[in-house]
Structure formats: C-alpha cells, structure tokens
Design an enzyme around this catalytic site. Structure first.
Site, PDB file in Angstrom:
ATOM      1  N   CYS A   1      26.190  12.626 -18.196  1.00 10.95           N
ATOM      2  CA  CYS A   1      27.220  12.513 -17.158  1.00 10.95           C
ATOM      3  C   CYS A   1      28.612  12.596 -17.781  1.00 10.95           C
ATOM      4  O   CYS A   1      28.967  13.619 -18.355  1.00 10.95           O
ATOM      5  CB  CYS A   1      27.016  11.246 -16.336  1.00 10.95           C
ATOM      6  SG  CYS A   1      27.999  11.219 -14.803  1.00 10.95           S
TER       7      CYS A   1
ATOM      8  N   HIS B   1      21.618  12.508 -14.357  1.00 10.85           N
ATOM      9  CA  HIS B   1      21.211  11.249 -14.981  1.00 10.85           C
ATOM     10  C   HIS B   1      19.689  11.239 -15.197  1.00 10.85           C
ATOM     11  O   HIS B   1      18.934  10.948 -14.267  1.00 10.85           O
ATOM     12  CB  HIS B   1      21.586  10.064 -14.081  1.00 10.85           C
ATOM     13  CG  HIS B   1      23.036   9.787 -14.019  1.00 10.85           C
ATOM     14  ND1 HIS B   1      23.664   8.906 -14.866  1.00 10.85           N
ATOM     15  CD2 HIS B   1      24.009  10.287 -13.206  1.00 10.85           C
ATOM     16  CE1 HIS B   1      24.960   8.855 -14.577  1.00 10.85           C
ATOM     17  NE2 HIS B   1      25.188   9.688 -13.584  1.00 10.85           N
TER      18      HIS B   1
ATOM     19  N   GLU C   1      17.966   9.049 -16.692  1.00  8.44           N
ATOM     20  CA  GLU C   1      17.462   7.676 -16.544  1.00  8.44           C
ATOM     21  C   GLU C   1      17.237   7.300 -15.085  1.00  8.44           C
ATOM     22  O   GLU C   1      16.584   6.288 -14.790  1.00  8.44           O
ATOM     23  CB  GLU C   1      18.421   6.689 -17.221  1.00  8.44           C
ATOM     24  CG  GLU C   1      19.681   6.347 -16.456  1.00  8.44           C
ATOM     25  CD  GLU C   1      20.785   7.391 -16.553  1.00  8.44           C
ATOM     26  OE1 GLU C   1      21.899   7.120 -16.063  1.00  8.44           O
ATOM     27  OE2 GLU C   1      20.531   8.472 -17.128  1.00  8.44           O
TER      28      GLU C   1
END
Length: 215
Positions: free
Chosen positions: A83, A193, A195
C-alpha cells in the site's frame, strides 16, 4: 536458525494485521514488528507496510530515522512493500506534493475525477475500496500458485505510474487499467493489501516467506 522477517513500524496504519498474517504463514520464522533501524538492517527479509497519507508517512519515517534502513534493505534482500509502503518507494506523490524515497522511478497519481465512470455510466467513488481482480503482467515467484485474475483487497485514492514498464508485475482496473504490483530484483510491492485478501493474499505472503529474492 530461524529466519527473521522485520515488519517496519513507523507508527502509521494497522501494522499488526500484517504481522499476524506473516506469523500465520511463517510459523518457523521470527516475525518482528520493529522501529529499530539496526534490527531492520539485521533481518533476513523486510516488509514495509502502511496506511494513511503519504506526507504523514514520509514524515514519520524520517522522524524515526528509518529512511536509510529502507534504502539499504530494499536493495539487498527480499523486500515487500504494501500500500503506502509501495507508493513511498517512488520519486514523488501528488498527495500534498510529497517527495518519496526515489528507490524506484515514477510518480504516484490520484485517480482522475473526470474518468471515474464505469462501463454503465455510473460514477465510481474515490477511494477505490474493496475487491478487484489482479492480472499478472509477467511471471514472478510471488505469483506462484495464485490464479491470474484472483481478487485482492484495495483501499486507496492514489496509484503508481512508472516509465520503466519492466517494473510492472501486476495490474488492476478502476475503471482504467493501472499498475498495482511492481517488482525489481529482490523487491516486490503491491498497492493491494495481501494481509486482508484471504487465501490469495496469504499465498502471496507465504511465497514471500519462501522467496530467495531472485525474480
């Protein structure tokens, strides 16, 4: 000996979600969330995540004395930017006219308001928030086992542009095609992202854990 993966903590964004995801996919590694430049420079692998305004992120990175650690580790070991951690690697951002680290050539641009219309003529919101398909621009070890066109989670108003087309490893669409992943030598970075991207994101992080830094 366990490999050490340093997650750079410069006080911006939900860094613990990245740390927890890495711990999940790398139970045999030591995952260290740290703002200590020495620990970062001694790590085997480095993750550079972040959320928020680039101006604030760059200011915090400088205040904490971490710029040199990022420059060093981004050029000599497996390095993953996420990001804002991708955007900060470039030369300049339109967001508050902010200079970046200049590790990669290119600019960070805001989605152009006059082009934010989908195929049905509906206005698209900025920030771009939610799930979008990611297309592999070229093969890379971090794409291993991830279907071309798999969906990843995005939250951003800005995206990177680069004159070096060889840097682009992944693209997405909103509503026009844009670069959402870049790679050079030991460095890989994403606008999305991983995650927060369920199985595809965890697979990318797992690939990073196993990666030797060669594209």
């Amino acid at each position: 000996m366990k490999q050490t993966i340093a997650v750079i903590d410069y006080g911006m964004g939900n860094l613990r979600s990245v740390t927890k995801a890495l711990e999940h996919v790398a139970p045999d590694s030591r995952v260290l969330l740290t703002s200590d430049a020495r620990q970062i420079e001694q790590a085997d692998k480095v993750v550079f995540p972040g959320q928020g305004a680039m101006r604030d992120c760059m200011a915090e990175l400088t205040t904490r004395g971490l710029r040199d650690a990022v420059h060093t580790t981004a050029t000599d070991r497996p390095f993953l930017g996420i990001c804002i951690g991708e955007q900060m690697l470039f030369e300049h951002s339109e967001e508050f006219d902010t200079p970046g680290l200049g590790i990669l050539p290119g600019q960070v641009k805001r989605f152009p308001s006059d082009q934010m219309v989908d195929a049905q003529g509906q206005r698209l919101k900025v920030p771009h928030m939610g799930w979008s398909e990611v297309w592999h621009s070229r093969p890379h070890p971090l794409w291993h086992g991830i279907e071309d066109g798999a969906r990843f989670y995005f939250v951003h108003s800005y995206f990177v542009t680069t004159p070096d087309t060889a840097l682009t490893t992944g693209e997405s669409t909103y509503p026009n095609r844009f670069t959402c992943a870049v790679g050079r030598n030991n460095l890989f970075a994403t606008q999305f992202h991983p995650e927060k991207s369920h199985s595809a994101g965890l697979r990318l992080l797992s690939n990073f854990v196993a990666w030797n830094g060669q594209a």
